[in-house]
Design a protein around this motif. Structure first.
Motif, short mmCIF file in Angstrom:
data_model
loop_
_atom_site.label_atom_id
_atom_site.label_comp_id
_atom_site.label_asym_id
_atom_site.label_seq_id
_atom_site.Cartn_x
_atom_site.Cartn_y
_atom_site.Cartn_z
N THR A 52 25.26 -10.11 -70.91
CA THR A 52 26.81 -10.31 -71.78
C THR A 52 27.74 -10.36 -70.86
O THR A 52 28.78 -10.85 -70.75
N GLU A 53 28.09 -9.36 -70.13
CA GLU A 53 28.54 -9.08 -68.43
C GLU A 53 28.88 -10.57 -67.82
O GLU A 53 29.86 -10.89 -67.45
N VAL A 54 27.68 -10.91 -67.48
CA VAL A 54 27.74 -12.14 -66.69
C VAL A 54 28.15 -13.33 -67.05
O VAL A 54 29.10 -14.32 -66.29
N SER A 55 28.10 -13.47 -68.07
CA SER A 55 28.47 -14.73 -69.81
C SER A 55 30.36 -15.01 -68.88
O SER A 55 30.38 -16.02 -68.99
N ASN B 222 29.72 -21.88 -66.28
CA ASN B 222 28.74 -22.27 -67.09
C ASN B 222 28.33 -21.82 -68.08
O ASN B 222 28.89 -20.73 -68.51
N VAL B 223 27.82 -22.56 -69.62
CA VAL B 223 28.10 -21.81 -71.07
C VAL B 223 26.52 -21.48 -70.84
O VAL B 223 25.39 -21.88 -70.12
N LEU B 224 26.44 -19.95 -71.56
CA LEU B 224 24.91 -19.33 -71.07
C LEU B 224 24.72 -19.07 -72.73
O LEU B 224 25.87 -17.72 -73.53
N ILE B 225 24.09 -19.21 -73.00
CA ILE B 225 23.14 -18.81 -74.53
C ILE B 225 21.97 -18.20 -74.27
O ILE B 225 20.81 -18.26 -74.22
N PRO B 226 22.43 -16.61 -75.03
CA PRO B 226 21.00 -15.32 -75.02
C PRO B 226 20.46 -15.52 -75.92
O PRO B 226 20.83 -15.81 -77.08
N ILE C 90 15.27 -19.99 -68.96
CA ILE C 90 15.04 -18.81 -68.00
C ILE C 90 14.31 -17.34 -68.77
O ILE C 90 14.98 -16.96 -69.62
N THR C 91 13.30 -17.12 -68.44
CA THR C 91 12.28 -16.41 -69.62
C THR C 91 12.70 -14.70 -68.70
O THR C 91 12.93 -14.89 -66.66
N LEU D 263 23.61 -26.28 -69.04
CA LEU D 263 23.68 -25.02 -69.78
C LEU D 263 22.40 -23.94 -69.48
O LEU D 263 21.38 -24.50 -69.63
N ILE D 264 22.80 -22.80 -69.80
CA ILE D 264 21.14 -21.84 -69.68
C ILE D 264 21.31 -21.36 -70.82
O ILE D 264 22.15 -20.46 -71.16
N ILE D 265 19.87 -21.48 -71.07
CA ILE D 265 19.23 -20.49 -71.70
C ILE D 265 18.62 -19.74 -71.30
O ILE D 265 18.06 -19.21 -71.00
N ALA D 266 18.98 -18.08 -72.19
CA ALA D 266 18.50 -17.25 -71.34
C ALA D 266 18.24 -16.11 -72.68
O ALA D 266 18.33 -15.31 -73.19
#
Length: 242
Positions: free
Chosen positions: A40-43, A48-52, A7-8, A27-30
Motif C-alpha cells: 500500500t505504501e509503495v503504491s 505504475n499501476v500496482l495490483i496487490p 511478483i510472488t 502493470l505490476i501484479i503483487a
C-alpha cells in the motif's frame, strides 16, 4: 497493458525495492500473504499501476484461484519473479520432521510449478517472456549447517530453472535465477544474530549483501538487454566461494 509483471512474495524487502525500481511502464501484479501495508505504501511512490493480490501459496486451491483471477482480469504476465519463501531458519536434520520439508516444498516449489505450468505455454505462443527465480548461494557454495530443508528446496528450484530454460529456449522465453549470499532483511528474523555476524565477517567484502546489491541484476534479467542470457544461476556473493 502489454507489459505485465507478476511478483510472488512482493511484500518482502526485495519485492518492495524491485517495485520501486521498475521505471518501465508496466502493470505490476503483487502477490502477498499477510503483509499488505508495504505494498500500500509503495503504491503511493510509483507511477505504475500496482495490483496487490492475497494468497497462501502453500495452498494449491488458493494458487489456482489467484492464477484464474490474474488471467481473467489482467491477462497473462509476460514477466514472472518468484520471491516467495519461508523465513530462513536454522534447524538440524535430526530435529526436522517431514511436514517441515513439505511446508517449504509447497510454498517455494509447488507454487511456482503451478504458476509456470499455467503461463509458460501461453507465453511460448507469444514468443516472449522473462522468468526469475530467487535461489541462494547455498546452490553455489558449500551450504551452512542446519539448513537442510532450505538447501534441498533451493536445489530443486535450480533443477526446475535449468530444465525449463532448456525446454523453452527456442520459444523466446528467458528463464534464469539469482543466488545471493545472506541478505540482511526481515527474512532473517528467525536467525541468531551471531550467525548473521559470522556470515558478514567471513565474506571477502566483510559485510552481508543488501537489497540494493540484488536489484540491478534483477532489472537486467527483466530487460530487453538480457535476451541472450538463459538458464543461468547468477551468484551475488561479494566474491565468497565457500
Amino acid at each position: 497493458m502489454n507489459n505485465i509483471i507478476f511478483i510472488t512474495g512482493a511484500s518482502s524487502d526485495i519485492g518492495i525495492q524491485l517495485i520501486r525500481s521498475l521505471t518501465e511502464e508496466c502493470l505490476i501484479i503483487a502477490h502477498y500473504n499477510t503483509s499488505l501495508a508495504p505494498l500500500t505504501e509503495v503504491s503511493k511512490e510509483i507511477s505504475n499501476v500496482l495490483i496487490p493480490i492475497q494468497a497462501d501459496l502453500a495452498s494449491e486451491s488458493e494458487v489456482c484461484n489467484l492464477l484464474d483471477y490474474v488471467e481473467e482480469n489482467y491477462g497473462v504476465p509476460n514477466k514472472i519473479v518468484h520471491l516467495a519463501a519461508a523465513k530462513f531458519e536454522n534447524v538440524r536434520f535430526k530435529d526436522i520432521e517431514w511436514p517441515k520439508f513439505q511446508d517449504e516444498i509447497l510454498l517455494s516449489l509447488k507454487s511456482v510449478i503451478l504458476i509456470l505450468n499455467r503461463f509458460l505455454p501461453k507465453l511460448a505462443k507469444e514468443k516472449r517472456g522473462k522468468v526469475i527465480l530467487m535461489l541462494s548461494s547455498v546452490t553455489i557454495n558449500v551450504p551452512p549447517k542446519a539448513l537442510v530443508q532450505y538447501t534441498t528446496v533451493k536445489y530443486a528450484l535450480l533443477g526446475l530453472m535449468k530444465s525449463l530454460a532448456s525446454e523453452y529456449a527456442d520459444k523466446g522465453i528467458n528463464i534464469n535465477a539469482i543466488s545471493p549470499s545472506m541478505i540482511e532483511t526481515k527474512f532473517l528474523s528467525l536467525i541468531n544474530e551471531k550467525f548473521v555476524e559470522i556470515s558478514a565477517a567471513s565474506n571477502p567484502m566483510k559485510r552481508n549483501a543488501t537489497v540494493n546489491d540484488v536489484i540491478p541484476v534483477m532489472l537486467l534479467l527483466l530487460s530487453d538487454e538480457s535476451q541472450y542470457i538463459n538458464g543461468i544461476n547468477i551468484p551475488i556473493t561479494g566474491g565468497s566461494i565457500f
